[in-house]
Write a protein that holds these residues in place. Sequence first.
Motif, short mmCIF file in Angstrom:
data_model
loop_
_atom_site.label_atom_id
_atom_site.label_comp_id
_atom_site.label_asym_id
_atom_site.label_seq_id
_atom_site.Cartn_x
_atom_site.Cartn_y
_atom_site.Cartn_z
N ASP A 1 23.65 -0.45 83.96
CA ASP A 1 22.71 -1.53 84.27
C ASP A 1 23.56 -2.73 84.68
OD1 ASP A 1 20.51 -0.03 83.57
OD2 ASP A 1 20.25 -0.93 81.58
N THR A 2 23.01 -3.59 85.54
CA THR A 2 23.75 -4.79 85.96
C THR A 2 23.00 -6.02 85.47
OG1 THR A 2 24.44 -3.60 87.92
CG2 THR A 2 24.78 -5.98 87.93
N LEU A 3 23.72 -6.89 84.76
CA LEU A 3 23.11 -8.12 84.25
C LEU A 3 23.88 -9.32 84.78
CD1 LEU A 3 23.32 -5.92 81.59
CD2 LEU A 3 21.66 -7.60 80.76
N SER A 4 23.12 -10.35 85.20
CA SER A 4 23.80 -11.59 85.57
C SER A 4 23.24 -12.72 84.71
CB SER A 4 23.66 -11.87 87.06
OG SER A 4 22.32 -12.12 87.35
N PHE A 5 24.14 -13.60 84.34
CA PHE A 5 23.82 -14.69 83.40
C PHE A 5 24.22 -16.00 84.04
CE2 PHE A 5 24.67 -10.86 81.08
CZ PHE A 5 23.76 -10.84 80.04
N ALA A 6 23.30 -16.97 84.07
CA ALA A 6 23.63 -18.31 84.55
C ALA A 6 23.18 -19.31 83.49
CB ALA A 6 22.92 -18.58 85.88
N ASP A 7 23.97 -20.35 83.31
CA ASP A 7 23.66 -21.38 82.32
C ASP A 7 22.35 -22.08 82.71
OD1 ASP A 7 24.30 -22.62 79.99
OD2 ASP A 7 25.69 -24.06 80.87
N ASP A 8 21.52 -22.43 81.74
CA ASP A 8 20.31 -23.20 82.01
C ASP A 8 20.29 -24.39 81.06
OD1 ASP A 8 17.77 -24.28 82.15
OD2 ASP A 8 16.80 -22.34 82.49
N ALA A 9 20.54 -25.56 81.66
CA ALA A 9 20.71 -26.78 80.85
C ALA A 9 19.42 -27.16 80.14
CB ALA A 9 21.19 -27.92 81.74
N SER A 10 18.27 -26.67 80.64
CA SER A 10 16.99 -27.01 80.00
C SER A 10 16.90 -26.42 78.59
CB SER A 10 15.82 -26.50 80.84
OG SER A 10 15.68 -25.10 80.63
N GLY A 11 17.77 -25.45 78.30
CA GLY A 11 17.77 -24.84 76.96
C GLY A 11 16.87 -23.62 76.86
N ARG A 12 16.23 -23.22 77.99
CA ARG A 12 15.35 -22.05 77.92
C ARG A 12 16.11 -20.77 78.23
NH1 ARG A 12 10.46 -21.55 81.22
NH2 ARG A 12 11.87 -22.12 82.91
N VAL A 13 15.73 -19.68 77.53
CA VAL A 13 16.28 -18.36 77.87
C VAL A 13 15.19 -17.61 78.62
CG1 VAL A 13 17.01 -16.14 76.93
CG2 VAL A 13 17.87 -18.25 75.90
N THR A 14 15.48 -17.24 79.87
CA THR A 14 14.49 -16.49 80.66
C THR A 14 15.12 -15.20 81.17
OG1 THR A 14 15.14 -17.77 82.59
CG2 THR A 14 13.14 -18.49 81.45
N LEU A 15 14.31 -14.16 81.22
CA LEU A 15 14.78 -12.85 81.70
C LEU A 15 13.90 -12.39 82.84
CD1 LEU A 15 16.49 -10.21 81.37
CD2 LEU A 15 14.77 -9.44 79.73
N ARG A 16 14.55 -11.95 83.94
CA ARG A 16 13.83 -11.27 85.02
C ARG A 16 14.39 -9.87 85.12
NH1 ARG A 16 13.53 -14.37 90.55
NH2 ARG A 16 15.74 -13.81 90.42
N CYS A 17 13.48 -8.89 85.35
CA CYS A 17 13.94 -7.50 85.37
C CYS A 17 13.27 -6.80 86.55
CB CYS A 17 13.55 -6.83 84.05
SG CYS A 17 13.99 -5.10 83.98
N ASP A 18 14.03 -5.92 87.23
CA ASP A 18 13.48 -5.22 88.41
C ASP A 18 12.60 -4.03 88.03
OD1 ASP A 18 15.40 -3.48 87.52
OD2 ASP A 18 16.40 -3.22 89.46
N ASP A 19 12.51 -3.72 86.73
CA ASP A 19 11.63 -2.63 86.28
C ASP A 19 10.41 -3.25 85.61
OD1 ASP A 19 10.28 -0.66 84.94
OD2 ASP A 19 12.08 0.36 84.20
N PRO A 20 9.25 -3.22 86.32
CA PRO A 20 8.06 -3.91 85.80
C PRO A 20 7.51 -3.30 84.52
CG PRO A 20 7.54 -2.69 87.82
CD PRO A 20 9.02 -2.56 87.62
N SER A 21 7.96 -2.09 84.16
CA SER A 21 7.42 -1.46 82.94
C SER A 21 8.09 -2.03 81.68
CB SER A 21 7.61 0.06 83.01
OG SER A 21 8.97 0.38 82.85
N LEU A 22 9.14 -2.80 81.83
CA LEU A 22 9.85 -3.32 80.65
C LEU A 22 9.40 -4.75 80.32
CD1 LEU A 22 13.49 -2.07 81.35
CD2 LEU A 22 11.74 -1.03 79.91
N PRO A 23 9.27 -5.06 79.03
CA PRO A 23 8.91 -6.43 78.67
C PRO A 23 10.08 -7.37 78.95
CG PRO A 23 9.44 -5.16 76.69
CD PRO A 23 9.49 -4.20 77.85
N THR A 24 9.76 -8.64 79.25
CA THR A 24 10.83 -9.62 79.50
C THR A 24 10.76 -10.76 78.48
OG1 THR A 24 9.40 -10.64 81.13
CG2 THR A 24 11.08 -9.15 81.96
N ASP A 25 9.96 -10.54 77.42
CA ASP A 25 9.87 -11.55 76.36
C ASP A 25 10.72 -11.12 75.16
OD1 ASP A 25 8.46 -9.48 75.24
OD2 ASP A 25 6.49 -10.42 75.44
N GLY A 26 10.41 -11.64 73.99
CA GLY A 26 11.22 -11.38 72.79
C GLY A 26 11.28 -9.91 72.38
#
Length: 293
Positions: A46-71
């Motif tokens: 699997d390939t994961l990319s991580f970029a800093d977000d100064a707002s303090g939020r953790v967000t996940l986007r995934c190319d497989d719509p069947s997987l949850p992207t929340d907690g």
Amino acid sequence: MIVRPTAGGVEVLAPAKLNLFLEVLGKRPDGYHELESLMVAVDLYDTLSFADDASGRVTLRCDDPSLPTDGRNLVVKAAERLRAESGCPRGAAIELRKSIPAQAGLAGGSSDAAAALVALDRLWELNTPPGRLSELAGEIGSDVPFFLHGPAAVCRGRGERVEELAPPRALHFVLVCPEVGLSTADVYRHVTPPARPRPIGPVVQALAGGGTAALGSCLFNRLQSPAEELAPVLRHVRDGLAELVGPSLDGSLMSGSGSAYFGLARDRGAAEDAARRLETLGLGRVRVVTSGP
Ligand code: C5P
């Protein structure tokens, strides 16, 4: 796991694992099973990319719509666990491109979580001690710590106690991922711990010896029979691979709690030959994979 810096942050290739041996030693009072397992990482990533977000939020986007992207996603769980541990106020924008199938016994979600721990520790400049990172990994899931240590290890306890082994010479496998997936909890619910567990010593020695014939004869997974009882269609996959043991494979097995199966080949050519034969049988998605970081 392969970690590399990018212009905007960090990119990680998170490998799948195969269990070359898995014995269940007993059921524990906490409901988990005590294990002894030999795992190797393989080059299905699997390939994961991580970029800093100064707002303090953790967000996940995934190319497989069947997987949850929340907690519920182990990547988000890992990020939140690391943030709570360190008190770090920074956030991250995470992108996950899936290649490792889910519910296959290949620990894709666990590998993604380990990738998140390593990448965010680096991105947020936390310098978490390796022992502590391993403990956090074990709290997220039984298979997560392995990926901090690979490419080959004996895993004990729930799977979270990892003894690293010397990296083996490249091992070539043909991997069959059937359409049907299996829930890990379901498979463990159906396993009966044996009166006399099979020892892990011979397979560890065979891996160190480097010969695939000896290693192939030591492959074993206590979860395979219960998985095949839960999903009898998997017996076709088992039998399809077993027929190639001798002509092009040295052994075959189900990985983890299934439903993926693999054959151990003498070399890359033999794995490709087995893959060509298996593709005609319609048992599932067939790939050739090699042990690696
Ligand atoms: O640790 P993880 O969340 O990956 O485990 C998923 C499920 O698999 C557990 O809830 C448990 O039912 C089962 N399991 C087990 N013994 C283990 C590992 C997992 O019974 N050693």
